[in-house]
Motif scaffolding. Structure first.
Motif, PDB file in Angstrom:
ATOM      1  N   MET A 242      98.297  15.605  53.496  1.00 22.89           N
ATOM      2  CA  MET A 242      97.217  14.771  52.953  1.00 22.89           C
ATOM      3  C   MET A 242      96.282  14.242  54.024  1.00 22.89           C
ATOM      4  O   MET A 242      95.127  13.921  53.737  1.00 22.89           O
ATOM      5  N   ILE A 243      96.755  14.132  55.262  1.00 26.69           N
ATOM      6  CA  ILE A 243      95.914  13.591  56.322  1.00 26.69           C
ATOM      7  C   ILE A 243      94.695  14.473  56.582  1.00 26.69           C
ATOM      8  O   ILE A 243      93.634  13.986  56.982  1.00 26.69           O
ATOM      9  N   VAL A 244      94.823  15.787  56.336  1.00 25.74           N
ATOM     10  CA  VAL A 244      93.708  16.703  56.612  1.00 25.74           C
ATOM     11  C   VAL A 244      92.516  16.444  55.688  1.00 25.74           C
ATOM     12  O   VAL A 244      91.403  16.185  56.168  1.00 25.74           O
TER      13      VAL A 244
ATOM     14  N   TYR B 146      81.632  17.028  50.793  1.00 26.37           N
ATOM     15  CA  TYR B 146      82.187  15.681  50.621  1.00 26.37           C
ATOM     16  C   TYR B 146      83.032  15.591  49.349  1.00 26.37           C
ATOM     17  O   TYR B 146      84.177  15.135  49.372  1.00 26.37           O
ATOM     18  N   ILE B 147      82.466  16.061  48.248  1.00 25.87           N
ATOM     19  CA  ILE B 147      83.190  16.012  46.971  1.00 25.87           C
ATOM     20  C   ILE B 147      84.393  16.949  46.995  1.00 25.87           C
ATOM     21  O   ILE B 147      85.470  16.629  46.482  1.00 25.87           O
TER      22      ILE B 147
ATOM     23  N   ILE C 298      88.324  16.083  46.190  1.00 27.90           N
ATOM     24  CA  ILE C 298      89.118  16.816  45.195  1.00 27.90           C
ATOM     25  C   ILE C 298      90.367  17.404  45.829  1.00 27.90           C
ATOM     26  O   ILE C 298      91.468  17.352  45.256  1.00 27.90           O
ATOM     27  N   LEU C 299      90.229  17.962  47.047  1.00 27.47           N
ATOM     28  CA  LEU C 299      91.383  18.521  47.741  1.00 27.47           C
ATOM     29  C   LEU C 299      92.421  17.440  48.025  1.00 27.47           C
ATOM     30  O   LEU C 299      93.632  17.662  47.866  1.00 27.47           O
ATOM     31  N   TYR C 300      91.952  16.261  48.426  1.00 27.30           N
ATOM     32  CA  TYR C 300      92.878  15.149  48.672  1.00 27.30           C
ATOM     33  C   TYR C 300      93.635  14.787  47.400  1.00 27.30           C
ATOM     34  O   TYR C 300      94.863  14.608  47.421  1.00 27.30           O
TER      35      TYR C 300
END
Length: 257
Positions: A110-112, A52-53, A57-59
């Motif tokens: 970003m959608i991923v 989840y975190i 962070i990836l986003y």
């Protein structure tokens, strides 16, 4: 300059295809021959909180990259407006559009991580009886709202920058076909030709390499971890069939009477 195609011999192509296909056959045979009494659940290899975190962070990383490119495109546009030399202005204009296109690519990516955040958020809400954190049970809704506001805010900035660079605004609530017509109307013939060639190359690689290999990989993962892969197979297969069937439109237009 486009890379020159190198002709390969029939023997080379045969052994290349065997080398690509053989590892999957060996893995499938070993799994089927040896078997597995203890199915492995892939997601249990990772902590749910870590996933989840990590998605958040990836986003934020991709959001930062897209924002940086967008800011750079604006700077390049301002430099184009400030210069009086025509050659330098042309160079800045090309640079501005290139950087803006790169920003658009990362905005799409970003959608991923955003969907991953939603997915793991739902899992935490379902499987955890009591949510912990600074805000307790409100942590996930506020995180989701925060990312949603960032997404819409960035989209607003993209629209402003598009109007600044191209002199036209993207219509509100426009369909994909309308956006396509708007963008195509601003392209010259050389740019259209490049887009046609590259898009053909993308579709060709998807239908001949990416999707068939993805189907094989999903099948092997399902056998290895003994997981339900039906939904993944259906989705990838539908995309694969859609691309192949859509070729009928090309054939019909070319050979129309």
């Amino acid at each position: 300059m486009k890379k020159k195609y190198k002709e390969r011999s029939a023997r080379f192509r045969f052994w290349r295809n065997i080398a690509m296909f053989l590892p999957g056959v060996i893995v499938a045979f070993l799994i089927g021959f040896v078997g597995s009494d203890h199915p492995i659940e892939f997601q249990k290899l990772f902590d749910r909180d870590m996933l989840y975190i990590g998605s958040i962070i990836l986003y934020l990383i991709i959001f930062g990259i897209a924002s940086t490119y967008l800011f750079s495109s604006r700077q390049s546009y301002q430099m184009m407006e400030a210069t009086e030399d025509e050659d330098e202005a042309y160079r800045y204009e090309s640079q501005t559009r290139r950087i803006y296109d790169l920003a658009t690519i990362f905005k799409g990516v970003m959608i991923v991580p955003y969907l991953l955040v939603i997915f793991f958020s739902c899992q935490k809400l379902i499987y955890e009886e009591k949510l912990t954190g600074i805000l307790g049970k409100y942590t996930i809704p506020l995180t989701f709202l925060g990312l949603l506001l960032l997404t819409f805010g960035l989209e607003h900035q993209f629209r402003k920058t598009f109007k600044q660079i191209y002199g036209k605004a993207i219509p509100r609530n426009s369909s994909g076909a309308e956006v396509r017509e708007l963008i195509m109307s601003m392209m010259d013939e050389a740019e259209k030709q490049i887009c046609y060639e590259e898009n053909f190359d993308i579709v060709f690689k998807l239908s001949n390499y990416v999707l068939p290999i993805s189907l094989m990989a999903i099948f092997l993962v399902g056998i290895t971890f003994q997981t339900d892969i039906l939904l993944a197979l259906v989705v990838v297969s539908l995309i694969y069939v859609y691309i192949l069937v859509s070729q009928y439109k090309i054939t019909k237009r070319y050979y129309k009477e």
